[in-house]
Design an enzyme around this catalytic site. Sequence first.
Site, PDB file in Angstrom:
ATOM      1  N   SER A  43      31.831  45.797  25.235  1.00 34.40           N
ATOM      2  CA  SER A  43      30.920  45.202  25.242  1.00 34.40           C
ATOM      3  C   SER A  43      29.970  44.871  24.094  1.00 34.40           C
ATOM      4  CB  SER A  43      30.402  46.284  26.474  1.00 34.40           C
ATOM      5  OG  SER A  43      29.264  47.528  25.886  1.00 34.40           O
ATOM      6  N   LYS A  44      29.107  44.444  23.624  1.00 37.11           N
ATOM      7  CA  LYS A  44      28.028  44.973  22.804  1.00 37.11           C
ATOM      8  C   LYS A  44      27.681  46.059  21.815  1.00 37.11           C
ATOM      9  CE  LYS A  44      25.415  41.504  21.636  1.00 37.11           C
ATOM     10  NZ  LYS A  44      24.008  40.458  21.893  1.00 37.11           N
ATOM     11  N   ARG A  45      27.776  47.491  22.766  1.00 36.51           N
ATOM     12  CA  ARG A  45      28.035  48.875  22.765  1.00 36.51           C
ATOM     13  C   ARG A  45      28.951  49.043  21.634  1.00 36.51           C
ATOM     14  NH1 ARG A  45      29.776  52.840  25.352  1.00 36.51           N
ATOM     15  NH2 ARG A  45      30.527  51.502  27.096  1.00 36.51           N
ATOM     16  N   HIS A  46      30.189  48.815  21.664  1.00 34.88           N
ATOM     17  CA  HIS A  46      31.083  48.452  20.769  1.00 34.88           C
ATOM     18  C   HIS A  46      31.229  48.013  19.505  1.00 34.88           C
ATOM     19  CE1 HIS A  46      32.445  48.992  25.389  1.00 34.88           C
ATOM     20  NE2 HIS A  46      32.839  50.306  24.734  1.00 34.88           N
ATOM     21  N   GLY A  47      30.394  47.249  19.333  1.00 36.16           N
ATOM     22  CA  GLY A  47      30.049  45.530  18.416  1.00 36.16           C
ATOM     23  C   GLY A  47      30.605  44.633  18.362  1.00 36.16           C
TER      24      GLY A  47
END
Length: 488
Positions: A256-260
């Site tokens: 998800s977005k939180r990883h990049g």
Amino acid sequence: MTEKRVRVRIAPSPTGYFHVGSARPALFNWLFARQHGGDFVVRVEDTDRTRYNAEAVPDLADSLRWLGLDWDEGPEVGGDFGPYYQSERLELYHHYAEKLVSEGHAYRCYCSPQRLAALREQQMEQKTDVGYDRHCRHLTAAQHAKYQAEGITPVIRLKVPLEGQTSFHDVLYGTITVENKTLDDLILLKSDGFPTYHLAVVVDDHLMEISHIMRGDEWLPSVPKHILIYNAFGWELPIFAHVPLILAPEGKGKLSKRHGGVEIRYFRDHGYLPEAMVNYLARVGWSYDDKTEIFDRDALVRYFGLFGINISPARFSYKRLDSMNAYYIRQLGADDLASRLVPFLRQEGLDVESTDLIPLVPLIQERLKTLSEAAGWIDFFFREPADYDATLLVGKKMTASASRDALQQAHERLAALPDFEVETIDSALRALADELGLKVGQLLGVVRVAVSGKTVAPPLFETLSILGRERVLTRIDRGIDALSALTD
Ligand code: GLU
Ligand code: ZN
């Protein structure tokens, strides 16, 4: 017997930007279609109007084009099996839902949301199976007439067999069997006239003559319901292959977005090459053998096979993607790399043409992981170095005044050179370092900061030669001035 034409599809719901998690099954479908000389279809599943996002389809089309996944039928291109937007196919779903009702495979249900909510509550309390209690499955004609007279718009539900099992085969997961009694009489058509995903997907895959359904394995639990719908219609089943999701880099949870960055447009805008992206996405969780990493598009079309897909979920590694991208950047010809860099440099406000970049390519090609890093390496060729901290000019283990002297001497030497070729500059500065009792690196460090404003920059002699004598000398003068303002 003639073999069925290979027709595969992706069926995105237009709710947001195209995600790598969807790009991977899209790539697999595309490869499969190309490998078999079949058709790759894009169908837009836009019946959920509350989550509709008008930018999604244009973004999908741009992303697929960027990845080089051309589609034979779907948005923009049309085709013989359209429309390719489910919202334009509502009459079809009606027709087929009614057909099941008239053939006794489905029925109208008039239950109000309140009744269903109360039912759910009661089931929770009694800890019995949660699901629709089939209240309307056995209504008499008179009861139907009564509800209709009350003006209730019914939903249409599938009559799920009360006994027995439903089995199907998945190419990757093998045979899966469920007990019919665990399945609800699922809704096919909602009271607002829209189909559920289950009805629409089966009707469309059938009418569009899809031969193989390859998609994320989050859809696996829906398949038994689909099988029951296929059976109710008496339609032939497609071949199913569910592929595992891409996991986060640390291996836990969805990417998800939180990883990049997770959207294809992110990778495009950050200077990834579509070749690298395609190669990487194919290799996440698929292998041909246990060693080959690099597959160009033709090799993928040739070698890709469903059986090489690993059903244990694969992690997305930004590091591996970066090194693959760096590899593909290194393979590019100078002209090609230069023209791909242009938009990235312009975006940083640098007014460049690709011909300006060709001489710089050898200086940076080996150093780039992404195209967007180029500006950080070579911006000073196109504009004066940004204001830098004067203390950066002070050489390693040198004082400000010694650094200033060194720059002064470098200025004189460079001004006096017969030409400004790399070798001439190289021997002059090495000789000077020697005379000043400095390590070559010390002297070059001072000159580097003066001309580029950076402590890390492309190889210096080449840089000086390309910048040209005049600009080099002016920048060295600036450095001398800046050093004069420092005290030791
Ligand atoms: N509309 C579904 C999705 O957004 C399609 C699932 C399928 O491929 O059947 O992924
Ligand atoms: Zn009912």
